[in-house]
Motif scaffolding. Structure first.
Motif, PDB file in Angstrom:
ATOM      1  N   ALA A  52      55.245  16.760 105.070  1.00  9.24           N
ATOM      2  CA  ALA A  52      56.343  17.481 104.888  1.00  9.24           C
ATOM      3  C   ALA A  52      57.636  17.471 105.903  1.00  9.24           C
ATOM      4  O   ALA A  52      58.279  18.238 106.420  1.00  9.24           O
ATOM      5  CB  ALA A  52      56.000  19.323 104.642  1.00  9.24           C
TER       6      ALA A  52
ATOM      7  N   GLY B  97      57.248  28.466  95.862  1.00 12.98           N
ATOM      8  CA  GLY B  97      56.569  28.585  97.452  1.00 12.98           C
ATOM      9  C   GLY B  97      56.122  27.154  98.046  1.00 12.98           C
ATOM     10  O   GLY B  97      55.493  27.206  99.038  1.00 12.98           O
ATOM     11  N   LYS B  98      56.672  26.063  97.468  1.00 11.65           N
ATOM     12  CA  LYS B  98      56.347  24.651  97.941  1.00 11.65           C
ATOM     13  C   LYS B  98      57.090  24.630  99.312  1.00 11.65           C
ATOM     14  O   LYS B  98      58.429  24.777  99.283  1.00 11.65           O
ATOM     15  CB  LYS B  98      56.468  23.708  97.071  1.00 11.65           C
ATOM     16  CG  LYS B  98      56.344  22.349  97.751  1.00 11.65           C
ATOM     17  CD  LYS B  98      56.579  21.010  96.806  1.00 11.65           C
ATOM     18  CE  LYS B  98      56.454  19.688  97.309  1.00 11.65           C
ATOM     19  NZ  LYS B  98      56.624  18.597  96.315  1.00 11.65           N
ATOM     20  N   GLU B  99      56.293  24.105 100.335  1.00 12.31           N
ATOM     21  CA  GLU B  99      57.244  23.775 101.774  1.00 12.31           C
ATOM     22  C   GLU B  99      57.414  22.433 101.731  1.00 12.31           C
ATOM     23  O   GLU B  99      56.700  21.499 102.026  1.00 12.31           O
ATOM     24  CB  GLU B  99      56.162  24.191 102.812  1.00 12.31           C
ATOM     25  CG  GLU B  99      57.116  24.205 104.014  1.00 12.31           C
ATOM     26  CD  GLU B  99      56.169  24.866 105.327  1.00 12.31           C
ATOM     27  OE1 GLU B  99      56.541  25.432 106.256  1.00 12.31           O
ATOM     28  OE2 GLU B  99      54.911  24.602 105.244  1.00 12.31           O
ATOM     29  N   THR B 100      58.539  21.927 101.338  1.00 15.24           N
ATOM     30  CA  THR B 100      59.110  20.735 101.116  1.00 15.24           C
ATOM     31  C   THR B 100      59.383  20.176 102.403  1.00 15.24           C
ATOM     32  O   THR B 100      58.979  18.907 102.490  1.00 15.24           O
ATOM     33  CB  THR B 100      60.392  20.658 100.199  1.00 15.24           C
ATOM     34  OG1 THR B 100      60.285  21.244  99.033  1.00 15.24           O
ATOM     35  CG2 THR B 100      60.746  19.071 100.044  1.00 15.24           C
TER      36      THR B 100
ATOM     37  N   LYS C 186      59.011  20.553 106.643  1.00 14.53           N
ATOM     38  CA  LYS C 186      58.220  21.637 107.755  1.00 14.53           C
ATOM     39  C   LYS C 186      58.428  21.197 109.079  1.00 14.53           C
ATOM     40  O   LYS C 186      58.213  20.201 109.566  1.00 14.53           O
ATOM     41  CB  LYS C 186      56.609  21.526 107.496  1.00 14.53           C
ATOM     42  CG  LYS C 186      55.725  22.450 108.492  1.00 14.53           C
ATOM     43  CD  LYS C 186      54.534  22.554 107.909  1.00 14.53           C
ATOM     44  CE  LYS C 186      53.608  23.420 108.855  1.00 14.53           C
ATOM     45  NZ  LYS C 186      52.170  23.393 108.836  1.00 14.53           N
ATOM     46  N   ASN C 187      58.943  21.798 110.000  1.00 14.96           N
ATOM     47  CA  ASN C 187      59.116  21.619 111.539  1.00 14.96           C
ATOM     48  C   ASN C 187      59.663  20.424 111.564  1.00 14.96           C
ATOM     49  O   ASN C 187      59.092  19.512 112.659  1.00 14.96           O
ATOM     50  CB  ASN C 187      57.932  21.717 112.253  1.00 14.96           C
ATOM     51  CG  ASN C 187      57.438  23.276 112.221  1.00 14.96           C
ATOM     52  OD1 ASN C 187      58.095  24.328 112.150  1.00 14.96           O
ATOM     53  ND2 ASN C 187      56.188  23.452 112.118  1.00 14.96           N
TER      54      ASN C 187
ATOM     55  N   THR D  35      66.390  16.736  99.638  1.00 17.03           N
ATOM     56  CA  THR D  35      66.750  18.107 100.083  1.00 17.03           C
ATOM     57  C   THR D  35      67.171  18.152 101.723  1.00 17.03           C
ATOM     58  O   THR D  35      67.943  18.884 102.115  1.00 17.03           O
ATOM     59  CB  THR D  35      65.175  18.815  99.969  1.00 17.03           C
ATOM     60  OG1 THR D  35      64.797  18.819  98.850  1.00 17.03           O
ATOM     61  CG2 THR D  35      65.218  20.064 100.765  1.00 17.03           C
TER      62      THR D  35
ATOM     63  N   CYS E 225      62.852  23.842 108.378  1.00 21.81           N
ATOM     64  CA  CYS E 225      61.652  24.215 107.342  1.00 21.81           C
ATOM     65  C   CYS E 225      62.587  24.449 105.939  1.00 21.81           C
ATOM     66  O   CYS E 225      63.800  24.875 106.092  1.00 21.81           O
ATOM     67  CB  CYS E 225      61.031  25.375 107.835  1.00 21.81           C
ATOM     68  SG  CYS E 225      60.019  25.151 109.181  1.00 21.81           S
ATOM     69  N   LYS E 226      61.996  23.955 104.923  1.00 19.61           N
ATOM     70  CA  LYS E 226      62.771  24.437 103.672  1.00 19.61           C
ATOM     71  C   LYS E 226      61.411  24.608 102.791  1.00 19.61           C
ATOM     72  O   LYS E 226      60.671  23.685 102.408  1.00 19.61           O
ATOM     73  CB  LYS E 226      63.374  23.378 103.214  1.00 19.61           C
ATOM     74  CG  LYS E 226      64.192  23.706 101.757  1.00 19.61           C
ATOM     75  CD  LYS E 226      64.958  24.987 101.810  1.00 19.61           C
ATOM     76  CE  LYS E 226      65.675  25.302 100.676  1.00 19.61           C
ATOM     77  NZ  LYS E 226      66.521  26.270 100.456  1.00 19.61           N
ATOM     78  N   THR E 227      61.534  25.882 102.596  1.00 19.01           N
ATOM     79  CA  THR E 227      60.416  26.294 101.434  1.00 19.01           C
ATOM     80  C   THR E 227      61.123  26.896 100.208  1.00 19.01           C
ATOM     81  O   THR E 227      62.315  27.815 100.100  1.00 19.01           O
ATOM     82  CB  THR E 227      59.593  27.596 101.812  1.00 19.01           C
ATOM     83  OG1 THR E 227      58.864  27.110 102.918  1.00 19.01           O
ATOM     84  CG2 THR E 227      58.491  27.958 100.506  1.00 19.01           C
TER      85      THR E 227
ATOM     86  N   THR F 117      65.031  27.546 105.705  1.00 19.86           N
ATOM     87  CA  THR F 117      64.197  28.690 105.593  1.00 19.86           C
ATOM     88  C   THR F 117      63.653  28.923 107.122  1.00 19.86           C
ATOM     89  O   THR F 117      63.136  29.928 107.420  1.00 19.86           O
ATOM     90  CB  THR F 117      62.901  28.757 104.607  1.00 19.86           C
ATOM     91  OG1 THR F 117      62.217  27.458 104.754  1.00 19.86           O
ATOM     92  CG2 THR F 117      63.684  29.014 103.197  1.00 19.86           C
TER      93      THR F 117
END
Length: 247
Positions: free
Chosen positions: A210, A16-19, A21-22, A45, A9-11, A57
């Motif tokens: 994401a 606060g954007k979750e670019t 996710k999992n 990213t 994950c990368k926020t 993150t």
């Protein structure tokens, strides 16, 4: 061993954007993996996370069983800009990374000559960088990247700033070098045609999820030809995955 991404994950704290996710992905040794997707879906990213230039993150990234915590000599990054040093000539630029990492001079010379020949640059090794065209400069950057002999080569749209004819020629040369070296390559591109031409597999990223929408294996013999019927079928299939090709 492989490069393994587990629930990454990368926020970004400022937005606060979750670019990402999992995200889960495994890149096999000797594989050429291409990544495509709409602008803003997290392709660069993801590359920066693998390179260790940014920290996830959540989740973890493993290379040969070791957790990636930052940049390392086991990963070489090649960006869109060639990042060559204008005060060094061609062969000095090609050797630069090896000098920094302490490769013995005899080995530097051996690797530099090998990849200068592969990139058809042996007659230009004493040229100043300003004497070269954009395509020639990117060849120098490619040669330098391969001489590092890292576990994996990370490439972020290396041909996108070049004209169509030059980029087509360079991707043909890259395919030929990869077929000889079987270097593990993680390659980001905006061009679906380029992804099908180069990739063993093509990962399609999606900003809606994401993460990775699909991973498509490209079952085509090499060298590949863009006008082959099956090549065109793969291209259309991936464009459909990117939802109409608006990327």
């Amino acid at each position: 061993m492989a490069l393994i991404l587990k629930n990454v994950c990368k926020t970004f704290g400022d937005t606060g954007k979750e670019t990402i996710k999992n995200l889960n992905l495994e890149i096999h040794p000797g594989e050429f993996l291409c990544v495509v997707g709409k602008s803003g879906c997290g392709k660069s990213t993801l590359l920066n996370l693998i390179a260790g230039l940014e920290k996830p993150t959540g989740g973890e990234i493993l290379l040969n069983g070791q957790k990636v915590n930052g940049p390392g000599a086991d990963r070489t990054v090649m960006f869109q800009e060639n990042a060559l040093f204008p005060w060094l000539n061609v062969i000095q630029n090609v050797k630069f990374g090896m000098e920094v990492t302490g490769v013995p001079k005899e080995e530097q010379e051996k690797r530099a000559q090998k990849y200068l020949e592969m990139m058809q640059l042996e007659d230009y090794k004493e040229y100043a960088i300003h004497q070269l065209s954009g395509g020639m400069r990117q060849r120098v950057a490619l040669a330098r990247a391969f001489t590092m002999d890292s576990e994996i080569l990370l490439m972020d749209e290396p041909f996108s700033a070049l004209d169509k004819q030059t980029s087509n020629h360079l991707r043909k040369e890259l395919q030929e070098i990869w077929m000889k070296t079987r270097k593990t390559i993680f390659f980001i591109t905006h061009s679906v045609e380029e992804a099908v031409y180069l990739g063993d597999r093509v990962a399609v990223m999606s900003p809606e999820t994401a993460g990775i929408r699909d991973v498509i294996s490209i079952d085509l013999e090499r060298p590949r030809h863009v006008y082959d019927e099956r090549f065109i079928e793969y291209r259309h299939r991936i464009l459909d995955e990117i939802q109409g090709g608006d990327y």
